[in-house]
Design a protein around this motif. Structure first.
Motif, PDB file in Angstrom:
ATOM      1  N   THR A   1       0.842  -1.192   0.000  1.00  0.00           N
ATOM      2  CA  THR A   1       0.000   0.000   0.000  1.00  0.00           C
ATOM      3  C   THR A   1       0.881   1.247   0.000  1.00  0.00           C
ATOM      4  N   VAL A   2       0.655   2.094  -0.976  1.00  0.00           N
ATOM      5  CA  VAL A   2       1.521   3.267  -1.167  1.00  0.00           C
ATOM      6  C   VAL A   2       0.668   4.501  -1.452  1.00  0.00           C
ATOM      7  N   ASP A   3       1.343   5.643  -1.385  1.00  0.00           N
ATOM      8  CA  ASP A   3       0.703   6.902  -1.788  1.00  0.00           C
ATOM      9  C   ASP A   3       1.012   7.244  -3.234  1.00  0.00           C
ATOM     10  N   GLU A   4       2.119   6.705  -3.726  1.00  0.00           N
ATOM     11  CA  GLU A   4       2.610   7.164  -5.025  1.00  0.00           C
ATOM     12  C   GLU A   4       3.518   6.115  -5.629  1.00  0.00           C
ATOM     13  N   PHE A   5       3.540   6.057  -6.955  1.00  0.00           N
ATOM     14  CA  PHE A   5       4.514   5.191  -7.618  1.00  0.00           C
ATOM     15  C   PHE A   5       4.976   5.837  -8.906  1.00  0.00           C
ATOM     16  N   ARG A   6       6.201   5.458  -9.288  1.00  0.00           N
ATOM     17  CA  ARG A   6       6.770   5.955 -10.544  1.00  0.00           C
ATOM     18  C   ARG A   6       6.576   4.913 -11.616  1.00  0.00           C
ATOM     19  N   MET A   7       6.232   5.368 -12.824  1.00  0.00           N
ATOM     20  CA  MET A   7       6.096   4.462 -13.954  1.00  0.00           C
ATOM     21  C   MET A   7       7.102   4.825 -15.026  1.00  0.00           C
ATOM     22  N   GLY A   8       8.065   3.937 -15.224  1.00  0.00           N
ATOM     23  CA  GLY A   8       8.934   4.102 -16.377  1.00  0.00           C
ATOM     24  C   GLY A   8       8.133   3.853 -17.634  1.00  0.00           C
ATOM     25  N   VAL A   9       8.622   4.345 -18.754  1.00  0.00           N
ATOM     26  CA  VAL A   9       7.946   4.087 -20.017  1.00  0.00           C
ATOM     27  C   VAL A   9       7.803   2.579 -20.200  1.00  0.00           C
ATOM     28  N   ALA A  10       6.597   2.127 -20.501  1.00  0.00           N
ATOM     29  CA  ALA A  10       6.255   0.727 -20.806  1.00  0.00           C
ATOM     30  C   ALA A  10       5.961  -0.132 -19.589  1.00  0.00           C
ATOM     31  N   GLU A  11       6.145   0.387 -18.390  1.00  0.00           N
ATOM     32  CA  GLU A  11       5.786  -0.403 -17.201  1.00  0.00           C
ATOM     33  C   GLU A  11       4.271  -0.395 -17.007  1.00  0.00           C
ATOM     34  N   THR A  12       3.761  -1.410 -16.319  1.00  0.00           N
ATOM     35  CA  THR A  12       2.352  -1.400 -15.937  1.00  0.00           C
ATOM     36  C   THR A  12       2.233  -1.741 -14.452  1.00  0.00           C
ATOM     37  N   TYR A  13       1.273  -1.150 -13.793  1.00  0.00           N
ATOM     38  CA  TYR A  13       0.953  -1.482 -12.405  1.00  0.00           C
ATOM     39  C   TYR A  13      -0.557  -1.580 -12.246  1.00  0.00           C
ATOM     40  N   ASP A  14      -1.000  -2.607 -11.505  1.00  0.00           N
ATOM     41  CA  ASP A  14      -2.412  -2.677 -11.128  1.00  0.00           C
ATOM     42  C   ASP A  14      -2.523  -2.268  -9.674  1.00  0.00           C
ATOM     43  N   VAL A  15      -3.438  -1.357  -9.400  1.00  0.00           N
ATOM     44  CA  VAL A  15      -3.644  -0.946  -8.015  1.00  0.00           C
ATOM     45  C   VAL A  15      -5.134  -1.049  -7.682  1.00  0.00           C
ATOM     46  N   ILE A  16      -5.401  -1.271  -6.408  1.00  0.00           N
ATOM     47  CA  ILE A  16      -6.784  -1.280  -5.915  1.00  0.00           C
ATOM     48  C   ILE A  16      -6.978  -0.044  -5.046  1.00  0.00           C
ATOM     49  N   VAL A  17      -8.054   0.666  -5.300  1.00  0.00           N
ATOM     50  CA  VAL A  17      -8.395   1.806  -4.436  1.00  0.00           C
ATOM     51  C   VAL A  17      -9.813   1.602  -3.919  1.00  0.00           C
ATOM     52  N   GLU A  18     -10.051   2.159  -2.746  1.00  0.00           N
ATOM     53  CA  GLU A  18     -11.378   2.081  -2.135  1.00  0.00           C
ATOM     54  C   GLU A  18     -11.852   3.478  -1.770  1.00  0.00           C
ATOM     55  N   PRO A  19     -12.422   4.176  -2.744  1.00  0.00           N
ATOM     56  CA  PRO A  19     -12.912   5.515  -2.429  1.00  0.00           C
ATOM     57  C   PRO A  19     -14.153   5.409  -1.536  1.00  0.00           C
ATOM     58  N   SER A  20     -14.017   5.854  -0.307  1.00  0.00           N
ATOM     59  CA  SER A  20     -15.100   5.630   0.650  1.00  0.00           C
ATOM     60  C   SER A  20     -16.025   6.839   0.780  1.00  0.00           C
ATOM     61  N   ASP A  21     -15.581   7.979   0.269  1.00  0.00           N
ATOM     62  CA  ASP A  21     -16.427   9.171   0.375  1.00  0.00           C
ATOM     63  C   ASP A  21     -17.164   9.425  -0.930  1.00  0.00           C
ATOM     64  N   ASP A  22     -18.252  10.147  -0.797  1.00  0.00           N
ATOM     65  CA  ASP A  22     -19.015  10.537  -1.980  1.00  0.00           C
ATOM     66  C   ASP A  22     -18.408  11.787  -2.584  1.00  0.00           C
ATOM     67  N   ARG A  23     -17.185  11.680  -3.009  1.00  0.00           N
ATOM     68  CA  ARG A  23     -16.512  12.852  -3.566  1.00  0.00           C
ATOM     69  C   ARG A  23     -15.670  12.426  -4.754  1.00  0.00           C
ATOM     70  N   ALA A  24     -15.192  13.410  -5.466  1.00  0.00           N
ATOM     71  CA  ALA A  24     -14.326  13.122  -6.612  1.00  0.00           C
ATOM     72  C   ALA A  24     -12.870  13.098  -6.166  1.00  0.00           C
ATOM     73  N   TYR A  25     -12.081  12.299  -6.864  1.00  0.00           N
ATOM     74  CA  TYR A  25     -10.638  12.208  -6.594  1.00  0.00           C
ATOM     75  C   TYR A  25      -9.896  12.449  -7.904  1.00  0.00           C
ATOM     76  N   THR A  26      -8.757  13.129  -7.786  1.00  0.00           N
ATOM     77  CA  THR A  26      -7.940  13.352  -8.975  1.00  0.00           C
ATOM     78  C   THR A  26      -6.875  12.266  -9.086  1.00  0.00           C
ATOM     79  N   ILE A  27      -6.830  11.596 -10.221  1.00  0.00           N
ATOM     80  CA  ILE A  27      -5.681  10.736 -10.527  1.00  0.00           C
ATOM     81  C   ILE A  27      -4.650  11.651 -11.175  1.00  0.00           C
ATOM     82  N   PHE A  28      -3.547  11.815 -10.498  1.00  0.00           N
ATOM     83  CA  PHE A  28      -2.575  12.838 -10.881  1.00  0.00           C
ATOM     84  C   PHE A  28      -1.288  12.152 -11.302  1.00  0.00           C
ATOM     85  N   ALA A  29      -0.904  12.348 -12.533  1.00  0.00           N
ATOM     86  CA  ALA A  29       0.313  11.720 -13.058  1.00  0.00           C
ATOM     87  C   ALA A  29       1.223  12.819 -13.581  1.00  0.00           C
TER      88      ALA A  29
END
Lengths: 608, 239
Positions: A314-342
């Motif tokens: 479980t992390v707050d942030e990860f780096r993606m080199g060109v061509a890498e892939t990561y699968d992450v699970i998130v559980e947004p528990s509030d009725d609000r919007a979240y920004t996916i920031f890259a």
């Protein structure tokens, strides 16, 4: 001073942010002003194709990401290309038709398949590319599950839109649960012809770097450390004639960063219902850009790297080199919007999306972090000067390190001459711990084509990398990656191959061991052998190195849970090792996945 | 001489073709043949007398480590070309930051013509000094050592101050051209440019010309100044 600052001009803002999806729609043939529904539709990303038979067609497509109309290299009229959903165990048939005016190809990135299906012209067995007006039918059995991608391996087509995501559903249920999943494909769009970008880099290699040191930086340094301190700090850079601001070759100066093909002006849209577990399948399909990804307000549990399950982290942030892939699970528990920031690694721009229960809601977009500045460690220098600054990042992510193999940073006394060789109880370099070989530079690494050699290149697996150290967030590092199951091939390596990533930044020349692809002999592997590849980065750039056809079993310090990757970041001035089981006959490409490095920093691998 | 001009012309037209046809650069070729034209200075110099229009430029065509390299220095006063020096060189990378350049230099103006063999070292010295040091031997037996050094100081990413110095050292007197042996002349400039884009920057600056020793004496005897400070305005461009 920062190029992306408070005083953005309008045109500049439009360039970095792109234009709203409504305008991007123009390219899709909707000439009337788009309706709200159409605008919304355009923010949902590419469509999904699933099954076992696929027809994919290359053709030029008029797009508008920046306010200017340009032709993209599209597959099935879409940038990114459609998401392909396969099922593990199925045999898939993919007919690829080329309606472009030039040769094309598709490479299935990270997919284990026969060489003749791998899609690299003149490298894959018998494959010469797909000529204009012709088709090629790929057919192979899907032997794996997870998140991968596909892209052209011809010319610069990958830069102009020829990339898409592959998600393979497993035969057995995943070892984690989720209620819905989304693909998040990051990419870098530019309006220029890629061959012009390449030419510009050759003529003026810092062309796109708009964050060079200025007089005010110098004055601030003198203020802080006095004249003597300033001159000492600048000495190495001045003598090496290199810029500590040289993070990315091609930057937000020309790039507009896309998330699922949507410019940051309004960003990609992913919908969820409160309380749902959402799997996000991240793919970095850029030509040149590393991204640092976070979702402010949400923890991300990383469950797969390069398509392969890992022990969840479980992390707050990860780096993606060109061509890498990561699968992450998130559980947004509030009725609000979240920004996916890259944000791009050099902070010259960002891609963004919104995870929201309601399309009308938006979330705040965070400020970008300060642009990183390279230190001596990043140049593979010994640590004398920067120790105080760089030690902080050594503290975390040390699990699996208790064998002492890769534990770095606590004993610097032996680090002066070649990294790992001193006092590390590695015996003959057992699997999982990396090499104990000293770093030696080949004679071919000397000459006008090479501007740097990292003499103290070290393993830095627990280093999150430039710009992410000590940022107050829990950042994923390679030391965190442990295969979920047992190491698939627990054999010890029979031999080692040292490959130095080399180049001359100012001349914009790239090579391996100082030899460019055009002049290089193939790398030969014996069918069935287990070998170790040691990568030593003798440049000041991050290079994402991709081996086709076989896994790169990354040695992160735990021999029992060696993670499998297809693309491995080698940090500047650092070394890294992985094991390869040569279980795939034929010719394979092996290269840096930065598009403008690739022609030189490339090898053909032959397994026989 | 005619032959030299002809060769030069054909090389220059080749350069123009390569420059104007960037799409011909093969996609994804590691080391494509490229061409670059640099107008380092195209400027008007304000003097006490008639104002010269000065061009100092370079062009190359070639690959990463091997290039054909051209240099031009010209000055026009009152519509007349008073100085025209052209060099055609083979440039070969010999070190990470250095190119060795050999070839011919032709001085068309001032008259009489003079032809030189040129051998130079061009590159980036530690501490970021753009350096071009060359030795020339003429068909008249003259020997010249020339050094050019330039530095760039960034106020911002676009506003750049660039000091530069050029000097010429002669081995022997050349009365025909009012040159005395030894350090003959030096030119120091300070130009402040604004890069609208990387490729295009107008500038203003000052230029200080100074003649030394015997050369200064000859200039004074001819009623010219040995020392001149000029205000300059010009453009720097490349493609």
């Amino acid at each position: 001073m920062p190029f992306v600052g408070d005083h953005l001009s309008f045109t500049r803002r439009r360039f970095v942010q792109g234009v709203a999806a409504g305008s991007a729609l123009l390219g899709l043939g909707l000439h009337a002003a788009p309706t709200r529904a159409e605008q919304l539709q355009a923010r949902l990303g590419p469509k999904v194709l699933s099954g076992t038979r696929f027809d994919l067609t290359y053709s030029p497509l008029k797009v508008n990401f920046t306010g200017k109309e340009r032709f993209a290299t599209a597959i099935n009229g879409s940038v990114p290309a459609p998401i392909l959903r396969w099922k593990e165990g199925d045999t898939v048939t993919l007919k690829v038709t080329n309606n472009l005016a030039e040769d094309a190809s598709i490479h299935w990135h990270g997919i284990i398949l026969p060489s003749d299906q791998d899609g690299v012209p003149h490298v894959s067995n018998g494959f010469k590319g797909i000529r204009p007006g012709e088709s090629f039918t790929y057919r192979f059995q899907v032997q794996q599950s997870g998140t991968y991608w596909y892209h052209s391996h011809s010319g610069f087509q990958e830069q102009t839109g020829a990339y898409g995501v592959i998600v393979i559903d497993p035969k057995e249920p995943e070892p984690f649960t989720y209620d819905r999943d989304y693909v998040v494909m990051l990419s870098d769009w530019n309006d220029e012809d890629p061959s012009r970008i390449y030419a510009k880099l050759k003529k003026l290699s810092d062309y796109y770097n708009r964050r060079e040191r200025t007089l005010s930086d110098a004055l601030a340094d003198i203020d802080k450390m006095g004249w003597e301190g300033f001159l000492n700090a600048r000495q190495m850079w001045n003598e090496m004639r290199m810029s500590d601001r040289d993070i990315s070759d091609v930057t937000g100066y020309t790039y507009t960063f896309l998330m699922n093909g949507v410019a940051p002006a309004d960003g990609w849209l992913g919908l969820f219902k409160r309380g749902e577990r959402v799997r996000l399948c991240f793919v970095n399909g850029s030509a040149m850009t590393f991204f640092d990804v976070r979702i402010p307000g949400l923890k991300m549990t990383v469950v797969a790297a390069d398509g392969q399950y890992i022990e969840p982290v479980t992390v707050d942030e990860f780096r993606m080199g060109v061509a890498e892939t990561y699968d992450v699970i998130v559980e947004p528990s509030d009725d609000r919007a979240y920004t996916i920031f890259a944000q791009a690694i050099d902070r010259s721009g960002y891609a963004r999306g919104t995870l929201t229960p309601d399309p009308a809601l938006t979330a705040e977009v965070p400020e970008m972090d300060p642009a990183p500045i390279l230190g001596h460690m990043d140049m593979g220098m010994d640590m004398g000067m920067d120790m105080g600054m760089d030690m902080g990042m050594m503290g975390h992510g040390m699990h699996g390190m208790n064998h002492g193999g890769m534990k770095m940073g606590h004993d610097m006394s032996g680090m002066q001459h070649g990294g790992m060789k001193q006092r590390l109880p590695m015996g003959s370099g057992p699997a999982g711990y990396g090499s104990k070989r000293p770093v030696v530079h080949a004679p071919t690494e000397y000459g006008p084509h090479i501007d740097m050699r990292a003499d103290a290149a070290r393993y830095r697996l627990d280093d999150p990398g430039i710009g992410l150290r000590d940022n107050g967030r829990r950042v994923l590092t390679y030391a965190d990656l442990r295969n979920l199951g047992k190491t698939p091939d627990p054999r010890e390596p029979e031999r080692e191959i040292d490959l130095h990533l080399t180049g001359n930044m100012a001349r914009y020349m790239w090579s391996i061991n100082g030899v460019k692809y055009a002049d290089a002999e193939p790398i030969h592997m014996k069918y069935g052998e287990r070998l170790r590849i040691n990568l030593i980065n003798d440049t000041m750039m991050n290079h994402p190195i991709h081996l086709h056809g076989m896994w790169s079993d990354l040695e992160t310090g735990d021999p029992d849970h060696i993670p499998r990757k297809h693309t491995v970041i080698v940090q500047p001035g650092a070394r890294i090792s992985y094991l390869v089981t040569a279980d795939a006959m034929g010719g394979w490409a092996y290269h840096c996945h930065l598009l403008y490095h690739m022609a030189g920093m490339f090898r053909k691998v032959i397994v026989s | 001489m005619k032959k030299f001009k002809k060769t030069l012309l054909s090389l220059l037209s080749l350069l123009a073709m390569a420059t104007l046809n960037p799409v011909a650069q093969a996609a994804m070729e590691d080391d494509p043949t490229l061409a670059k034209v640099m107008i380092n200075q195209l400027e008007h110099r304000y003097t006490d007398g008639p104002d010269p229009l000065v061009l100092e430029g370079e062009a190359w065509i070639g690959k990463d480590l091997h290039k054909a390299w051209f240099k031009i220095d010209a000055a026009r006063v009152n519509g007349k070309t008073e100085e025209l020096e052209v060099q055609a060189l083979y440039s070969r990378a010999v070190a990470p930051f250095w190119d060795l350049q050999v070839g011919l230099r032709q001085d068309f103006r001032p008259k009489p013509d003079q032809t030189w063999l040129a051998l130079g070292l061009k590159g980036l010295a530690p501490y970021w000094f753009e350096t071009d040091v060359a030795a020339f031997v003429s068909d008249e037996g003259q020997f010249v050592l020339r050094g050019q050094f330039e530095y760039e100081l960034l106020f911002t990413q676009q506003l750049i101050l660039s000091p530069e110095v050029t000097f010429n050292l002669y081995a022997r007197d050349d009365k025909k051209r009012d040159i005395g042996a030894g350090l003959a002349d030096m030119q120091a400039g300070l130009r402040l440019r604004y890069e609208f884009v990387r490729e295009f920057a107008p500038y203003v600056g000052v230029n200080w010309n100074r003649k030394f020793g015997e050369t200064a004496g000859l200039a004074r005897a001819a009623g010219e100044k040995a020392d001149d400070v000029q205000f300059v305005i010009g453009i720097r461009a490349w493609f």
